[in-house]
Scaffold this motif. Structure first.
Motif, PDB file in Angstrom:
ATOM      1  N   ASP A 400       0.838  -1.188   0.068  1.00  0.00           N
ATOM      2  CA  ASP A 400       0.161   0.064   0.140  1.00  0.00           C
ATOM      3  C   ASP A 400       0.821   1.317   0.128  1.00  0.00           C
ATOM      4  N   GLY A 401       2.104   1.295  -0.776  1.00  0.00           N
ATOM      5  CA  GLY A 401       2.697   2.330  -0.632  1.00  0.00           C
ATOM      6  C   GLY A 401       4.051   1.948  -0.144  1.00  0.00           C
ATOM      7  N   PRO A 402       5.020   3.096  -0.037  1.00  0.00           N
ATOM      8  CA  PRO A 402       6.490   2.980   0.306  1.00  0.00           C
ATOM      9  C   PRO A 402       6.459   2.122   1.745  1.00  0.00           C
ATOM     10  N   ALA A 403       7.659   1.435   2.115  1.00  0.00           N
ATOM     11  CA  ALA A 403       7.612   0.882   3.438  1.00  0.00           C
ATOM     12  C   ALA A 403       9.162   1.353   4.006  1.00  0.00           C
ATOM     13  N   THR A 404       9.148   1.778   5.080  1.00  0.00           N
ATOM     14  CA  THR A 404      10.375   2.138   5.841  1.00  0.00           C
ATOM     15  C   THR A 404      10.649   1.359   7.105  1.00  0.00           C
ATOM     16  N   PHE A 405      11.878   0.710   7.165  1.00  0.00           N
ATOM     17  CA  PHE A 405      11.960  -0.149   8.083  1.00  0.00           C
ATOM     18  C   PHE A 405      13.407  -0.346   8.439  1.00  0.00           C
ATOM     19  N   ARG A 406      13.895  -1.254   9.484  1.00  0.00           N
ATOM     20  CA  ARG A 406      15.114  -1.416  10.065  1.00  0.00           C
ATOM     21  C   ARG A 406      15.095  -2.906  10.400  1.00  0.00           C
ATOM     22  N   PRO A 407      16.345  -3.703  10.138  1.00  0.00           N
ATOM     23  CA  PRO A 407      17.437  -3.392   9.202  1.00  0.00           C
ATOM     24  C   PRO A 407      17.135  -3.149   7.980  1.00  0.00           C
ATOM     25  N   THR A 408      18.435  -3.647   7.102  1.00  0.00           N
ATOM     26  CA  THR A 408      18.302  -3.021   5.727  1.00  0.00           C
ATOM     27  C   THR A 408      18.848  -4.393   4.948  1.00  0.00           C
ATOM     28  N   PRO A 409      18.713  -4.335   3.577  1.00  0.00           N
ATOM     29  CA  PRO A 409      19.568  -5.233   2.673  1.00  0.00           C
ATOM     30  C   PRO A 409      20.962  -5.506   2.927  1.00  0.00           C
ATOM     31  N   VAL A 410      21.480  -4.449   3.485  1.00  0.00           N
ATOM     32  CA  VAL A 410      22.961  -4.622   3.866  1.00  0.00           C
ATOM     33  C   VAL A 410      23.112  -5.470   5.006  1.00  0.00           C
ATOM     34  N   GLY A 411      21.989  -5.698   5.767  1.00  0.00           N
ATOM     35  CA  GLY A 411      21.894  -6.502   6.866  1.00  0.00           C
ATOM     36  C   GLY A 411      22.153  -6.425   8.059  1.00  0.00           C
ATOM     37  N   ALA A 412      21.629  -6.515   9.229  1.00  0.00           N
ATOM     38  CA  ALA A 412      21.961  -6.178  10.525  1.00  0.00           C
ATOM     39  C   ALA A 412      23.136  -7.010  10.965  1.00  0.00           C
ATOM     40  N   HIS A 413      23.598  -8.023  10.281  1.00  0.00           N
ATOM     41  CA  HIS A 413      24.711  -8.687  10.132  1.00  0.00           C
ATOM     42  C   HIS A 413      25.115  -9.071   8.691  1.00  0.00           C
ATOM     43  N   SER A 414      26.392  -8.808   8.388  1.00  0.00           N
ATOM     44  CA  SER A 414      26.627  -9.448   7.069  1.00  0.00           C
ATOM     45  C   SER A 414      27.645 -10.480   7.006  1.00  0.00           C
ATOM     46  N   TRP A 415      28.317 -10.800   5.909  1.00  0.00           N
ATOM     47  CA  TRP A 415      29.146 -11.955   5.858  1.00  0.00           C
ATOM     48  C   TRP A 415      30.148 -11.984   6.807  1.00  0.00           C
ATOM     49  N   THR A 416      30.694 -11.026   7.230  1.00  0.00           N
ATOM     50  CA  THR A 416      31.875 -10.898   8.285  1.00  0.00           C
ATOM     51  C   THR A 416      31.342 -11.819   9.560  1.00  0.00           C
ATOM     52  N   PRO A 417      32.118 -12.814   9.848  1.00  0.00           N
ATOM     53  CA  PRO A 417      31.520 -13.867  10.862  1.00  0.00           C
ATOM     54  C   PRO A 417      31.624 -13.241  12.254  1.00  0.00           C
ATOM     55  N   MET A 418      30.418 -13.871  12.981  1.00  0.00           N
ATOM     56  CA  MET A 418      30.425 -13.406  14.546  1.00  0.00           C
ATOM     57  C   MET A 418      31.487 -14.716  15.046  1.00  0.00           C
ATOM     58  N   ALA A 419      31.705 -14.911  16.567  1.00  0.00           N
ATOM     59  CA  ALA A 419      32.257 -15.617  17.048  1.00  0.00           C
ATOM     60  C   ALA A 419      31.366 -15.978  18.345  1.00  0.00           C
ATOM     61  N   TYR A 420      31.862 -17.323  18.618  1.00  0.00           N
ATOM     62  CA  TYR A 420      30.899 -17.915  19.708  1.00  0.00           C
ATOM     63  C   TYR A 420      32.338 -18.319  20.830  1.00  0.00           C
TER      64      TYR A 420
END
Length: 701
Positions: A400-420
């Protein structure tokens, strides 16, 4: 009217937010037996002498149990050696086996280096740019490498999987993992398990791609199995019952658009259950209304797939975003752990995908245990634990029209790995906080056509930007996967931060685009040590032991998607041509030093022949955004992955520009050829770039 800076940043949204020839067998003399053998080092509980896989072990924890470097000793950590690298992608994860460091930089150029001294032992260049054709138009080179039984495995942009003799660097076998002229490419690291090596591919943002992953015999290169992640044309029949099942969740003629679901990054192996987990990508195109007539969950997009590792047979799946519409893919790293939850020990899989929720799944059954947001998340209210589905906000599918939101296609987390870290029980996530608006007004399934030749076409207009008033765009988040709460959260420089290493010394290492490489206390987040790398650091660090000494290695330099948003990186002065790209190796009492860094400020050369032509520049901007901005940056403001064309002398010469762009004179350096562009189109792109250079000259006379 938007400012030039706003339009430049907005242009960034066009960027990508994403046969077998055998020779003689390798010399397989590497030790296998015993707790120190290379094979045992792949187990999650191994002693950490080696770092033989992208995430060190099968479970992809990016954790080293070594503890010689710890909060009490880290102040003594110093550079032992550095190795300069040529131009090309340096954002790649190395491995270390038996005192040898292996990595693939640029377009999968493999290197072997003595880990204690930095002495280069061999290199192997597969000449991937020359072989890639249109596949060179997306992707930035290799993000990782693998090892199995005396062989090192690289995967190339053009789709080859190559086994190299680890002692000599000579090819042992080569398998072509895709059609020579199809529009897939590879940038992710291969993974190894049980005598097999597995690889996926990317390309669904640019072409009609159907995702799959393929496993090969690690000794011979013979294909063992292939699993498609989305169904093909029903008229051709379905390869498996899983594809027959998934086809029921698609509508329209989806196969003409490819479908998507590429396995471009995340692959994890569970040795105990002999299960291989695949993290799948977004739909092709992103717009669900075009891709699948707006109907159906579209399995197995944005999913975690569990397969029988020996046969590739389907076991179970969990879909993170049913009917995905935002490039919220599930291709970020997946980590295995044994956690006590509700008084019971659970074998879990953990992942922090693009959509901003941290997921904990039972890795044996696929049951969703918990999911909570680890960044500001406005596209969904919550994840329903009974159904496993997100409870979406109204109009989030821009119906129904534009949608604005977070996060984005860049990602809240991208390919750089997290660690456990099993020591602290925390997951350390390189998190991103940006905002997006999606709008498909006037774009319909009837009028949308994909631009040919691997160009960025999402089926929706996308605007990505910092949230209003935001001063921090990225964080290092220490996340408790049991309580699903942050233990601590630290702001980090820029909008994109580096991969993470956790150690048994209760340290967390991470690099940043401002050239800092930092060690934090794993429990409190307190910064304990910092090194000026004289170059941005986004690659994941590793740690290993040679003799009795613990080493930490990271590769410095801007590469891959980390450099896409040039306007957000301009403050750091990262230049493709002049930035350093180096392997950096540290140990206690290291005394080596790096040469000083010369500050870089983009300046345009004089262009006395320039005459303004708004119409031509506007036409050139449109071509640039779908063909060139993916590497050279929105608004032609580069972030370090390719040259800043506002400062390029080649743009001033129509003959040189045509030779590069249409004739392919720089293909060996990684610059793709766009043979379809006409003289008029090339002139328009030149006019746009000269206009952007003129604006830079006015800003910095």
């Amino acid at each position: 009217m938007a400012s030039a800076a706003q339009r430049a940043l907005a242009a960034c949204v066009i960027l990508a937010l994403a046969g077998c020839n055998r020779s003689a067998p390798a010399d397989n003399t590497a030790a296998v037996a015993g707790p120190q053998g290379w094979l045992a080092q792949l187990d999650d509980g191994s002693d950490g002498r080696d770092w033989p896989g992208f995430g060190r072990t099968y479970g992809e924890q990016h954790y080293s149990p070594l503890d010689e470097v710890n909060p009490e000793t880290v102040s003594r950590l110093g550079l032992v050696w550095s190795l300069d690298l040529p131009p090309g992608n340096p954002a790649t994860g190395p491995i270390a086996v038996d005192g040898i460091l292996y990595f693939a930089s640029g377009y999968s150029v493999a290197h072997a280096v003595d880990a204690a001294t930095g002495r280069l032992l061999w290199t192997y260049d597969p000449k991937a740019p020359e072989a890639s054709g249109h596949k060179l138009r997306q992707g930035w080179g290799s993000r990782g490498i693998a090892y199995w039984n005396g062989k090192v495995y690289i995967a190339t942009q053009d789709g080859r999987l190559i086994a190299l003799n680890a002692k000599t660097g000579k090819p042992v076998w080569t398998a072509m993992t895709m059609g020579k002229d199809d529009q897939r490419f590879i940038s992710g690291p291969p993974r190894v398990f049980d005598g097999m090596v597995v690889i996926g591919n990317g390309g669904a943002d640019e072409a009609a791609i159907r995702g799959y992953a393929t496993a090969y015999d690690a000794e011979t290169g013979e294909q063992k199995w292939r699993f498609f992640t989305v169904p093909g044309n029903p008229a051709d029949g379905f390869e498996t019952d899983a594809m027959k099942m998934s086809a029921k969740t698609w509508s329209g003629e989806w196969w003409k658009h490819g479908g998507g679901g590429t396995v471009w990054n995340a692959i994890t192996y569970d040795k105990d259950s002999d299960t291989l987990y695949l993290g799948t990508g977004n739909g092709s195109p992103w717009n669900h209304k075009i891709r699948s007539a707006g109907k159906g969950d579209n399995l197995f997009l944005c999913s975690i797939l569990a397969l029988d590792a020996k046969t590739g047979a389907y076991k179970w799946h969990y879909q993170i975003n049913p009917g995905e519409s935002w490039d919220f893919n599930a291709a970020m790293d997946m980590q295995l752990a044994d956690l006590t939850i509700g008084g019971k020990q659970r074998k879990v899989l953990m992942t922090a995908p693009k959509n901003g929720f941290f997921y904990v799944l039972d890795r044996l059954t696929g049951e969703l245990i918990s999911a909570e947001p680890f960044v500001t998340t406005t596209w969904a209210k919550r994840i329903d634990l009974k159904t496993g589905r997100p409870v979406e906000e109204p109009n989030i599918r821009y119906e129904d029209g534009p949608a604005t939101f977070r996060p984005t296609p860049v990602g809240a987390h991208s390919w750089t790995p997290m660690a456990y870290s099993p020591k602290t029980g925390l997951v350390y996530i390189p998190a991103i906080d940006l905002e997006a608006t999606f709008d498909d007004a006037g774009i319909t399934a009837a009028n949308w056509r994909r631009t040919p030749g691997m160009a960025l076409d999402y089926g929706v207009r996308v605007d990505i930007r910092p949230p209003a008033g935001a001063k921090t765009l990225s964080y290092l988040v220490a996340w408790d996967p049991v309580t699903q709460k942050a233990a601590w959260r630290l702001p980090t420089p820029g909008h994109f931060n580096g991969g993470v290493l956790a150690t048994g010394g209760n340290l967390v290492f991470q690099g940043h685009p401002d050239s800092s490489f930092t060690a934090y206390d794993g429990t409190s987040g307190k910064p304990l040590w910092n090194f000026d790398a004289r170059a941005p650091v986004v690659a994941p660090p590793i740690s290993y032991r040679v003799g009795d000494r613990q080493y930490v290695t990271v590769i410095a330099g801007m590469g891959t998607s980390a450099g896409l948003f040039g306007p957000l990186l301009a403050q750091f002065g990262i230049d493709y041509r002049t930035q350093s790209r180096r392997v950096l190796t540290f140990a206690l009492d290291g005394k080596a030093v790096l040469p000083a860094k010369t500050p870089y400020v983009a300046k345009a050369a004089p262009d006395p022949g320039f005459r303004a032509d708004a119409a031509a520049a506007g036409a050139g901007e449109g071509i640039f955004n779908i063909r060139c901005a993916v590497c050279h940056g929105g608004g032609a403001i580069a972030g370090g992955t390719a040259p800043d064309l506002r400062t390029s002398l080649a743009v001033m010469s129509p003959d040189i520009f045509t030779g590069i762009v249409r004739d392919g004179t720089l293909v060996p350096a990684g610059m793709p050829r766009f043979e379809e562009l006409t003289d008029k189109e090339l002139a328009a792109v030149r006019q746009y770039l000269r206009t952007r250079a003129d604006a830079l000259r006015r800003e910095r006379p």
